[in-house]
Design an enzyme around this catalytic site. Structure first.
Site, PDB file in Angstrom:
ATOM      1  CD  GLN A  86      -2.696  -8.116   0.301  1.00 11.55           C
ATOM      2  OE1 GLN A  86      -1.632  -7.517   0.325  1.00 11.55           O
ATOM      3  NE2 GLN A  86      -2.782  -9.390  -0.048  1.00 11.55           N
ATOM      4  CG  LEU A 186       1.471  11.675  -9.095  1.00 16.85           C
ATOM      5  CD1 LEU A 186       1.540  10.286  -9.713  1.00 16.85           C
ATOM      6  CD2 LEU A 186       2.130  12.709 -10.001  1.00 16.85           C
ATOM      7  NE  ARG A 196      -0.878  -2.483  -0.276  1.00 14.77           N
ATOM      8  CZ  ARG A 196      -1.233  -3.258   0.736  1.00 14.77           C
ATOM      9  NH1 ARG A 196      -0.473  -4.286   1.080  1.00 14.77           N
ATOM     10  NH2 ARG A 196      -2.313  -2.982   1.450  1.00 14.77           N
TER      11      ARG A 196
END
Length: 291
Positions: A86, A186, A196
């Site tokens: 993932q 970033l 996530r």
């Protein structure tokens, strides 16, 4: 393969599960680097810290993300292979992974805690639902541990019989741990976090995301504050055209006027400050709903 004991004394390391960890090994730039890039100048300049904060919040709120890309992060990760699958879906990073062709794989496997043993969700085809019954959970956990033991024993046997490492590893489960160095700018890291650190993401990759973010936040407090206020799925919501239209129908303009009237001095400036907003943000909010 690196173990937690090898890195546990590093202040920039966080343990993830029994065998895994995340470690921030390098960072290029900070909040001032973002402001410097946005202003296209060198050095800290004559701007105050409060000006920097306002600039960063404007960049994040309006998705002016090029200056945010000027900061880069490099992590050292040890995670199960099924989490790695993932993790690498985010193709905006550079990585180098432990090789099962050059080196032997270890017997370290991800064994889920009892609290994580859940049934298939009835509403989400790729998610977990409620807890398993105690009997089924105990049987499942024993089965998992037996499979892991047998698989690694078979792997060692294949190696002893002379099979190449690149082929012998095919008997190992995706719970086996891998290790990698992972570098990302970033802006894309915050995009990773938006996907996530979400209630729809699998718990194990949520733990990984939170581990990385916890190391980054103290070093980039302004941009992380802006992320949490404007982008984080934990704190914000995206509305569809239909949802926005419905919300406009539900909002009572008189209620807004009454809220302003209750503010000290009957001022919209006081109202904006009370909600942590700038005057411009309040004006943009009103425009969204035709106030």
């Amino acid at each position: 393969m690196t173990t937690w004991n090898d890195v546990k004394d590093d202040a920039q390391a966080v343990r993830i599960g029994e065998h895994g960890f995340v470690r921030l090994v390098d960072i290029m730039g900070d909040d001032s680097s973002i402001c410097q890039a946005a202003r296209c100048s060198y050095g800290a300049g004559t701007k105050s810290v409060s000006d920097d904060r306002a600039l960063i919040r404007t960049l994040v709120r309006n998705y002016h993300t090029s200056p945010i890309e000027m900061v880069e992060l490099k992590f050292h990760l040890k995670i199960p292979i099924f989490v790695m699958r993932q993790h690498v879906r985010h193709r905006t990073a550079s990585l180098n992974e432990y090789s099962g062709r050059y080196s032997e794989m270890t017997d370290e496997m991800f064994v889920p805690p009892v609290s994580r043993l859940q049934v298939q969700s009835e509403t989400n085809k790729q998610g977990s639902g409620g807890s398993m019954t105690p009997a089924n959970a105990a049987f499942s956990l024993q089965t998992i541990e037996n499979v892991f033991k047998d698989a690694y024993s078979a792997y060692q046997s294949l190696l002893e019989w002379g099979m190449a490492r690149e082929l012998a590893r095919i008997v190992l489960p995706v719970a086996n741990y891998t290790e990698l160095y992972w570098k990302i700018d970033l802006k894309n890291f915050l995009g990773y976090m938006r996907l996530r650190d979400d209630t729809h993401a699998q718990g194990e990759i949520v733990d990984l995301a939170k581990g990385m973010y916890g190391l980054v936040k103290p070093l980039l407090p302004m941009v992380c504050e802006a992320y949490e206020d404007y982008w984080s799925p934990r704190n914000t919501a995206h509305l569809s055209r239909m949802e926005l239209a419905l919300l406009k129908q539900l909002i009572n303009p008189n209620a807004y006027s009454s809220l302003v009237m209750r503010c000290e001095g009957q001022s919209e400036d006081v109202l904006a400050k009370g909600f942590g907003m700038s005057k411009r943000e309040l004006a943009e909010f009103k425009a969204k709903f035709g106030m």
